[in-house]
Design a protein around this motif. Structure first.
Motif, short mmCIF file in Angstrom:
data_model
loop_
_atom_site.label_atom_id
_atom_site.label_comp_id
_atom_site.label_asym_id
_atom_site.label_seq_id
_atom_site.Cartn_x
_atom_site.Cartn_y
_atom_site.Cartn_z
N ARG A 206 0.83 -1.21 0.00
CA ARG A 206 0.00 0.00 0.00
C ARG A 206 0.87 1.26 0.00
NH1 ARG A 206 -1.61 3.21 4.00
NH2 ARG A 206 -0.69 1.80 5.54
N LYS A 207 1.92 1.26 0.82
CA LYS A 207 2.81 2.43 0.87
C LYS A 207 3.53 2.63 -0.46
CE LYS A 207 3.63 2.18 5.85
NZ LYS A 207 4.63 1.94 6.92
N ARG A 208 3.95 1.52 -1.09
CA ARG A 208 4.65 1.62 -2.37
C ARG A 208 3.74 2.17 -3.45
NH1 ARG A 208 5.99 -3.13 -2.58
NH2 ARG A 208 4.56 -4.00 -4.13
N VAL A 209 2.48 1.71 -3.46
CA VAL A 209 1.52 2.21 -4.45
C VAL A 209 1.27 3.70 -4.25
CG1 VAL A 209 -0.88 2.07 -5.17
CG2 VAL A 209 0.42 -0.02 -4.83
N MET A 210 1.17 4.12 -2.99
CA MET A 210 0.95 5.55 -2.72
C MET A 210 2.14 6.38 -3.19
SD MET A 210 -0.87 5.41 1.03
CE MET A 210 -0.90 7.20 1.14
N ARG A 211 3.37 5.89 -2.92
CA ARG A 211 4.56 6.63 -3.37
C ARG A 211 4.63 6.70 -4.89
NH1 ARG A 211 7.13 3.55 0.73
NH2 ARG A 211 7.96 2.16 -0.87
N GLU A 212 4.35 5.56 -5.54
CA GLU A 212 4.40 5.55 -6.99
C GLU A 212 3.32 6.45 -7.59
OE1 GLU A 212 4.06 1.49 -8.05
OE2 GLU A 212 6.13 0.97 -7.50
N GLY A 213 2.13 6.44 -6.96
CA GLY A 213 1.06 7.30 -7.45
C GLY A 213 1.43 8.77 -7.33
N THR A 214 2.03 9.14 -6.19
CA THR A 214 2.45 10.54 -6.00
C THR A 214 3.53 10.92 -7.00
OG1 THR A 214 1.90 10.41 -3.64
CG2 THR A 214 3.37 12.18 -4.34
N SER A 215 4.49 10.00 -7.19
CA SER A 215 5.58 10.28 -8.13
C SER A 215 5.06 10.44 -9.55
CB SER A 215 6.61 9.16 -8.06
OG SER A 215 7.65 9.37 -9.00
N GLN A 216 4.14 9.57 -9.97
CA GLN A 216 3.59 9.67 -11.32
C GLN A 216 2.77 10.94 -11.49
OE1 GLN A 216 1.41 6.05 -11.95
NE2 GLN A 216 3.24 4.78 -12.07
N ARG A 217 2.04 11.31 -10.44
CA ARG A 217 1.25 12.54 -10.53
C ARG A 217 2.16 13.76 -10.67
NH1 ARG A 217 -1.58 11.42 -6.71
NH2 ARG A 217 -0.54 12.50 -5.00
N GLN A 218 3.25 13.80 -9.89
CA GLN A 218 4.18 14.92 -9.98
C GLN A 218 4.87 14.95 -11.35
OE1 GLN A 218 4.72 17.42 -7.89
NE2 GLN A 218 3.13 16.64 -6.52
N ALA A 219 5.18 13.76 -11.88
CA ALA A 219 5.82 13.71 -13.20
C ALA A 219 4.86 14.25 -14.27
CB ALA A 219 6.24 12.28 -13.52
N GLY A 220 3.57 13.90 -14.17
CA GLY A 220 2.60 14.40 -15.13
C GLY A 220 2.44 15.91 -15.05
N ILE A 221 2.41 16.45 -13.83
CA ILE A 221 2.29 17.90 -13.66
C ILE A 221 3.53 18.60 -14.21
CG2 ILE A 221 2.17 19.74 -11.95
CD1 ILE A 221 0.52 17.87 -10.21
N ALA A 222 4.71 18.02 -13.94
CA ALA A 222 5.95 18.63 -14.42
C ALA A 222 6.00 18.64 -15.95
CB ALA A 222 7.15 17.87 -13.85
N GLU A 223 5.53 17.56 -16.58
CA GLU A 223 5.52 17.51 -18.04
C GLU A 223 4.59 18.56 -18.63
OE1 GLU A 223 4.67 14.28 -21.65
OE2 GLU A 223 4.36 13.72 -19.54
N LEU A 224 3.40 18.69 -18.03
CA LEU A 224 2.46 19.69 -18.54
C LEU A 224 2.97 21.10 -18.31
CD1 LEU A 224 -0.28 20.49 -19.70
CD2 LEU A 224 -1.23 20.31 -17.38
N ALA A 225 3.52 21.35 -17.11
CA ALA A 225 4.04 22.69 -16.82
C ALA A 225 5.20 23.04 -17.73
CB ALA A 225 4.46 22.78 -15.35
N GLY A 226 6.04 22.05 -18.03
CA GLY A 226 7.16 22.31 -18.93
C GLY A 226 6.70 22.74 -20.32
N LYS A 227 5.59 22.17 -20.79
CA LYS A 227 5.06 22.55 -22.09
C LYS A 227 4.42 23.93 -22.09
CE LYS A 227 4.24 17.79 -23.58
NZ LYS A 227 3.22 16.80 -24.02
N LEU A 228 4.05 24.42 -20.90
CA LEU A 228 3.39 25.73 -20.80
C LEU A 228 4.38 26.87 -20.56
CD1 LEU A 228 0.24 24.85 -18.65
CD2 LEU A 228 0.34 25.36 -21.10
#
Length: 218
Positions: A98-120
């Motif tokens: 459960r902890k690993r899934v939460m960490r991976e989910g947070t990391s993927q969410r931050q990576a998605g935000i960073a990718e979108l922000a980089g394009k903007l």
């Protein structure tokens, strides 16, 4: 006491004569016996409730020997401990998963935000130039419209953690700044200081998406 009338030998009148109380009949006696059987004494109820199986007697009646019973008990306890250990291990593995899934989910969410922000970032640069042109225009409605749209965009990006790097008068940080020009300071400085920003930079949390292009005095 009930009374019967009898003739008085002297007066010739009936006189009250005492009669013994009626003896209960067989049906009444049977009802009393049934009531006594239906309501057990409190002591008997308490003894039945407190009665527990005599394990020593049961063990003595078991055909197996004492050594065999002890061996089976030891084996049962070992199986119990093994089952408990399996449950503890499964619980620990699930908690780690459960902890690993939460960490991976947070990391993927931050990576998605960073990718979108980089394009903007280029869009934000265009807005900066548009805002400068609108401020120089005599059309106040145009200026207000551009400021409104730009402000809404910046607010949304800040809400997801995007930070603009455009401070002056701060110490030069090679992780956040890119020095495109260096000027000598009028007074000696212990460290280089940012005095002008050519192009703002942006960071998302601890991650720098783009370093700011600055002029440095030292």
């Amino acid at each position: 006491m009930s009374e019967e009338r009898s003739e008085d030998s002297r007066t010739g009148e009936d006189a009250p004569v005492p009669v013994e109380d009626a003896v209960p009949g067989e049906q009444d006696l049977a009802a009393v016996d049934d009531a006594g059987d239906a309501a057990p004494e409190p002591d008997d109820v308490a003894e039945d409730a407190d009665e527990q199986p005599d394990w020593e007697v049961l063990a003595s009646e078991d055909p197996r020997s004492r050594a065999e019973l002890l061996a089976e008990l030891t084996e049962a306890e070992a199986r119990r401990d093994e089952y408990l250990e399996d449950v503890r291990r499964a619980r620990a593995e699930f908690d780690n998963y459960r902890k690993r899934v939460m960490r991976e989910g947070t990391s993927q969410r931050q990576a998605g935000i960073a990718e979108l922000a980089g394009k903007l970032l280029d869009v934000l640069d265009d807005f900066d130039r548009t805002l400068e042109a609108a401020n120089a225009s005599p059309d106040e409605s145009l200026k207000k419209g551009v400021e409104l749209v730009y402000g809404n965009l910046v607010h949304v990006l800040k809400s997801v953690g995007l930070e603009r790097i455009d401070e002056t008068g701060v110490a030069f940080d090679p992780q956040r700044h890119e020095a495109v020009q260096t000027k000598p300071a009028e007074e000696p400085r212990d460290e280089p200081v940012v005095v002008e920003v050519y192009r703002p930079g942006y960071a998302l949390g601890d991650r720098v998406l783009r370093a700011a292009m600055v002029v440095v005095e030292q």
